[in-house]
Scaffold this motif. Sequence first.
Motif, PDB file in Angstrom:
ATOM      1  N   ILE A 118      39.543  36.340  35.204  1.00 42.37           N
ATOM      2  CA  ILE A 118      39.008  37.841  35.620  1.00 42.37           C
ATOM      3  C   ILE A 118      40.337  38.679  35.452  1.00 42.37           C
ATOM      4  CG2 ILE A 118      37.246  37.137  37.293  1.00 42.37           C
ATOM      5  CD1 ILE A 118      39.112  37.384  39.737  1.00 42.37           C
ATOM      6  N   ASP A 119      41.359  38.282  34.863  1.00 48.60           N
ATOM      7  CA  ASP A 119      42.388  38.948  34.648  1.00 48.60           C
ATOM      8  C   ASP A 119      42.090  40.066  33.683  1.00 48.60           C
ATOM      9  OD1 ASP A 119      44.358  37.680  36.098  1.00 48.60           O
ATOM     10  OD2 ASP A 119      44.342  36.187  34.635  1.00 48.60           O
ATOM     11  N   PRO A 120      42.980  41.344  33.529  1.00 50.37           N
ATOM     12  CA  PRO A 120      42.677  42.356  32.721  1.00 50.37           C
ATOM     13  C   PRO A 120      42.950  41.775  31.478  1.00 50.37           C
ATOM     14  CG  PRO A 120      44.245  43.094  34.345  1.00 50.37           C
ATOM     15  CD  PRO A 120      43.819  41.570  34.545  1.00 50.37           C
ATOM     16  N   ALA A 174      39.921  45.419  33.615  1.00 42.19           N
ATOM     17  CA  ALA A 174      40.158  44.984  35.097  1.00 42.19           C
ATOM     18  C   ALA A 174      40.797  45.869  35.798  1.00 42.19           C
ATOM     19  CB  ALA A 174      40.336  43.559  35.313  1.00 42.19           C
ATOM     20  N   ILE A 175      41.847  46.176  34.970  1.00 41.31           N
ATOM     21  CA  ILE A 175      42.836  47.343  35.697  1.00 41.31           C
ATOM     22  C   ILE A 175      42.189  48.486  36.117  1.00 41.31           C
ATOM     23  CG2 ILE A 175      44.866  48.681  35.453  1.00 41.31           C
ATOM     24  CD1 ILE A 175      46.232  46.478  33.273  1.00 41.31           C
ATOM     25  N   GLN A 178      39.438  48.242  38.694  1.00 39.67           N
ATOM     26  CA  GLN A 178      39.860  47.840  40.094  1.00 39.67           C
ATOM     27  C   GLN A 178      40.776  49.002  40.791  1.00 39.67           C
ATOM     28  OE1 GLN A 178      38.333  45.262  41.995  1.00 39.67           O
ATOM     29  NE2 GLN A 178      37.171  45.274  40.354  1.00 39.67           N
ATOM     30  N   ILE A 263      50.024  52.313  30.554  1.00 34.04           N
ATOM     31  CA  ILE A 263      51.307  51.774  30.863  1.00 34.04           C
ATOM     32  C   ILE A 263      52.374  51.957  29.778  1.00 34.04           C
ATOM     33  CG2 ILE A 263      52.318  49.145  31.087  1.00 34.04           C
ATOM     34  CD1 ILE A 263      49.399  48.227  32.140  1.00 34.04           C
ATOM     35  N   LEU A 338      49.684  40.167  33.122  1.00 33.00           N
ATOM     36  CA  LEU A 338      49.531  41.571  33.639  1.00 33.00           C
ATOM     37  C   LEU A 338      50.420  42.299  33.250  1.00 33.00           C
ATOM     38  CD1 LEU A 338      47.464  43.285  35.601  1.00 33.00           C
ATOM     39  CD2 LEU A 338      48.993  42.909  37.519  1.00 33.00           C
ATOM     40  N   ALA A 339      50.421  43.211  32.169  1.00 33.71           N
ATOM     41  CA  ALA A 339      51.347  44.075  31.576  1.00 33.71           C
ATOM     42  C   ALA A 339      51.844  45.055  32.734  1.00 33.71           C
ATOM     43  CB  ALA A 339      50.715  44.947  30.440  1.00 33.71           C
ATOM     44  N   ASN A 340      53.270  45.216  32.584  1.00 34.39           N
ATOM     45  CA  ASN A 340      53.880  46.311  33.164  1.00 34.39           C
ATOM     46  C   ASN A 340      55.043  47.118  32.202  1.00 34.39           C
ATOM     47  OD1 ASN A 340      56.638  45.429  33.830  1.00 34.39           O
ATOM     48  ND2 ASN A 340      55.460  43.530  34.260  1.00 34.39           N
ATOM     49  N   PRO A 341      55.431  48.313  32.680  1.00 38.25           N
ATOM     50  CA  PRO A 341      56.194  48.983  31.852  1.00 38.25           C
ATOM     51  C   PRO A 341      57.664  48.212  31.337  1.00 38.25           C
ATOM     52  CG  PRO A 341      55.411  50.353  33.478  1.00 38.25           C
ATOM     53  CD  PRO A 341      54.960  49.014  33.936  1.00 38.25           C
ATOM     54  N   THR A 342      58.365  47.725  32.400  1.00 35.05           N
ATOM     55  CA  THR A 342      59.679  47.156  32.398  1.00 35.05           C
ATOM     56  C   THR A 342      59.383  46.081  31.106  1.00 35.05           C
ATOM     57  OG1 THR A 342      59.721  47.271  34.585  1.00 35.05           O
ATOM     58  CG2 THR A 342      61.395  45.916  33.526  1.00 35.05           C
TER      59      THR A 342
END
Lengths: 354, 187, 261
Positions: A118-120, A174-175, A178, A263, A338-342
Motif C-alpha cells: 500500500i506504499d506510494p 498514496a502520498i 493520505q 518532493i 518513500l521518497a524524500n528530498p534529501t
Amino acid sequence: MKTEKASLLVKGNEAIALGAMAAGCECYFAYPITPQSEIPEMLSRILVEAGGEFVQAESEIAAANMLLGATACGKRAMTSSSSPGISLKQEAISYMAGSQLPAVIVNVCRGGPGLGSIDPSQGDYYQSTRGGGHGDYRTLTLAPASCQEAYDQTIQAFDLAFRYRNPVVVLGDAILGQMKEPIQAWKERAIQDSRGLSWSLSGARGRKPRLLKSLYLSDGALAGHNRLLQEKYQAMRVECDWEAYKTDDAELIIVAFGSMGRISKSAVRQLRERGLPVGLFRPITLFPFPDEPLAKLAEEGKRFLTIENNAGQMVDDVRLAVRRQSDSELYSVLPGILANPTDLLEPIQRVLHT
Amino acid sequence: MYQDVIIAGFGGQGVMLIGNVVAFAAMEQKLRVTFMPVYGVEMRGGTANCTVVISDEEIGSPIIFSPQTSILMNQPSVEKFQSRLEDGGVQLVNASIVDADLLEQDRIRTISVPANELADELGSVKMANMVMLGAWLQATGCLPLKAVQAALGQVFGEHNARLIPLNQKGLERGAAFVASQAERPVL
Amino acid sequence: MLQEEQQVFSPPEALVDTPTHFCPGCHHGIVHRLVAEVLDRLRVAQDTICVASVGCSVFIYNYLHVDAVEAPHGRAAAVATGVRRARPESIVFTYQGDGDLAAIGLAEILYTANRGENMTVVFVNNTVYGMTGGQLAPTTMVGQKTTTSQQGRRFETDGAPLRMAEIIAGLPGTVYSARVAVDTVQHIKKARKVLLKGFTNQVENRGFSFVEFLSACPTNWRLSPLEANERVGKELIRAFPLGIFKDQESGGPDTESRRSE
C-alpha cells in the motif's frame, strides 16, 4: 466563478470526493481498496445526502461497468480505486473509450506488481497513458500534486470527459491520497442537464433510437471508427498542462510528476540555495504529454533528469520529447521506498556535474 | 517562515491528533501546511508517526527525512528518528518513558519533558500528547499557543467538546514547563 | 357482399422490419418478437433502454426500436445497474445468453438480483456458446456433446449445468423468476404472459424480474431446425423444468421463494 471560501483541511482522497461533488457527479460506483477508501466512505454519505446514487459494487469490474451504464445515460459519474483495482477496470475502460463515454476514473496508485504494497507508487504511468486495456485508445490523464490540485483536477476531469466524450483518469498516489492540506473548495455543486446531449440514452421518445457501442463488424467500419478516435486524441493536445519552476536559467531540468514533482521541488529549492542551476518541469497532463515545451527547453540546450517513483516509465516520454537535441537521465525511486528530498540531492548533483 | 516536525509515538498516544491540531491551527493562521501520516500496516503496533510542514510559502515535499524538530513520545521513536534530526535541530522527548542515556545533546538539542507525570498532575495521562505539543510550541515559537488552543475546538468536534478545557490545560502545562527551563525560545 | 378488409395481425411496432442474422431454427428471433410485443403492449418502447450483451444476442439492438448500450461480456447486469441508477424513470432490460450470464457474468447477475434492482433480465439459454462455435456452456447438459466436451459433458470434470431461474429465485432481491420455452405455440403463449409479467413488475416498480428462455441452437447442436426444436421439448425441458419459481409483490430480506404452477 471563484468565490472566496473558508479553507478546509482535508486528505487528498477527501479533496477528490469534494471535487466530484462540486463537478456535479450524480453517480459513483466503487469497491473498497487501500489507499483510496476515504473516497467511497465520504461519497457514500455526502453524495447520497445530496440525492445522488452510490453503489458499493460486488467487484471492481462491476463498478466500472456500472460507470459505463451511467455515463451512457449522459450522467456525470465516477469510479475510484487503486492499482490492482484499476487493472480489473481496464476491460470497461476500453469499452468506454471505444463507445466514447465520458467517464472519470480515479487511481490512487499503490505499489505493484501484483498485490505489491500500500506504499506510494507511480507504477501505473504506462497503464494510464497508454490506454491500459486492449485496443488503440487513450485516456486523458491528470496528475495532481497537492490536495488543492486533487480538488481542482477532479472538477476538470469531468469537464474534459464531456468535452471529448472520453474516459479521463486522475492519477494520484498514496502520498496525495493520505496527506492533508488546506483546500479552497471554491465551486458550488451544479448538476448538468444530461437531456440536451445528442448522444446519451434516455429512451427514444420523440426521436430515433440511439446506440452506444464499440463493435464494428462491417467492412471498413472499425478502421473508420479508429481514425475518428485517433483524430480525437490528437485534438486533445491543446489540453497539455505543466508547471515550470526555475527552468529559465537552469542547466539541468528535473522532470517529475505528481507527488514526486513536489518532493523534487524541495530538492531543487535546496540546490538553488547552494547556487546550483537546476529547475523543475512538472507535467500536469500525462496524456496528452507536454512534449512541445520540453522540446523547446531541449533546443535551449538544457539537460534533463527524470525522477519517478517507479522503475522508469515517464522517462520514455521525456526522451521522445527531447530526442532531437538531448536525452534524459533517470533516477528511479522504486515503489516500496518513500521518497524524500534529501535522497534526491546527491543524484541530481551527480548528473549536474557530469 | 518555515518549520517542519516529525511527531512519533505508540499508537494510542495521540500522535496523529496533535499533528492534526497543529495543521489546523497553521491553516487558521493563514499559513501553508501539510500533514502526512504514516498509515496502514505500519500503524498497527509499533511506531505511529506523522510529518507536519508549516510555511508562509508554497510547500514542496510533505515528506521530510531530516526534520528541523521532532516530538518523540516513546523509546522506539527516539531510536528511529533521533539520528535523522538535522544538525542543530531540536527534539522534544517524553522523558517519562524514554531512557535518558540514549539522548544526544551535542549535535542536536534535546528537551526532556516528563510528559506523563505532568499530564497525570492534570488528572489524565492521556494529556501527555498535549503537554508535548505545548512544549514544542514554546520551544519553536512557530504558532501562538492561543491559536492552537482555539484549533482544538475545530478538530475535536461537538462530540468531544467536553474534553477541550483539559486538553487546553495540557498545552499550557507543556509550554510553561519549557518556559521554566529556558529564558527564550530555543529556535 | 365483400366485407371491408380488417387487419387482424401486424408485426409489433417495437420490432424492426428486417431479416435477422440468426441461423434457421434459432429461437432468438421468437424471443426478440416477444420482447417487442410486450414493450408495445405496455407502451414503453420509447422509454426503454436495452443493455446488450456479448454473443449471438449482441445484435438485439439491430432488431428493436429502442435506445441501447453494449456491455462487455458478462457485464450487462452491472451496466444495467448503472443505467437504472442514472435513469430511474426509464424501463431497463438486459438480453443475455447462457455463457454471458451464467459463466463470466455470474457475479454481476447474482448481485444485481440481490440488490433488487428494478429491471428485467431476458436470459436465453441454448446450452452452448453459440457465436464462438458451440463450446461447453455453464448450462450444457451432462452427457451433451460440444466442441470442448466432445465425449459429452462429464460431471466429474465439468460439473453440472446451472439452473439459473431457480438460483435467481432463491435470492431475496428477486420478485419474479421463471423459465419458459418457445418450441410450441402453447409454450410461446405462456412465455408471452410470463415476459409481460416480468416487464409489468418493472413498470410497477416492484423490483428484479428474471425470465429464462430455453432456446434451440440447430447449428451448434448439429441438428436440423425441426430436430433442434424437438430436442428442446424432449431433453432441455427435462433438464431445465419450466415454471415460475418466484412471484411476489416485492423483494426484500425476509421474502421466501415459492414455486407455483
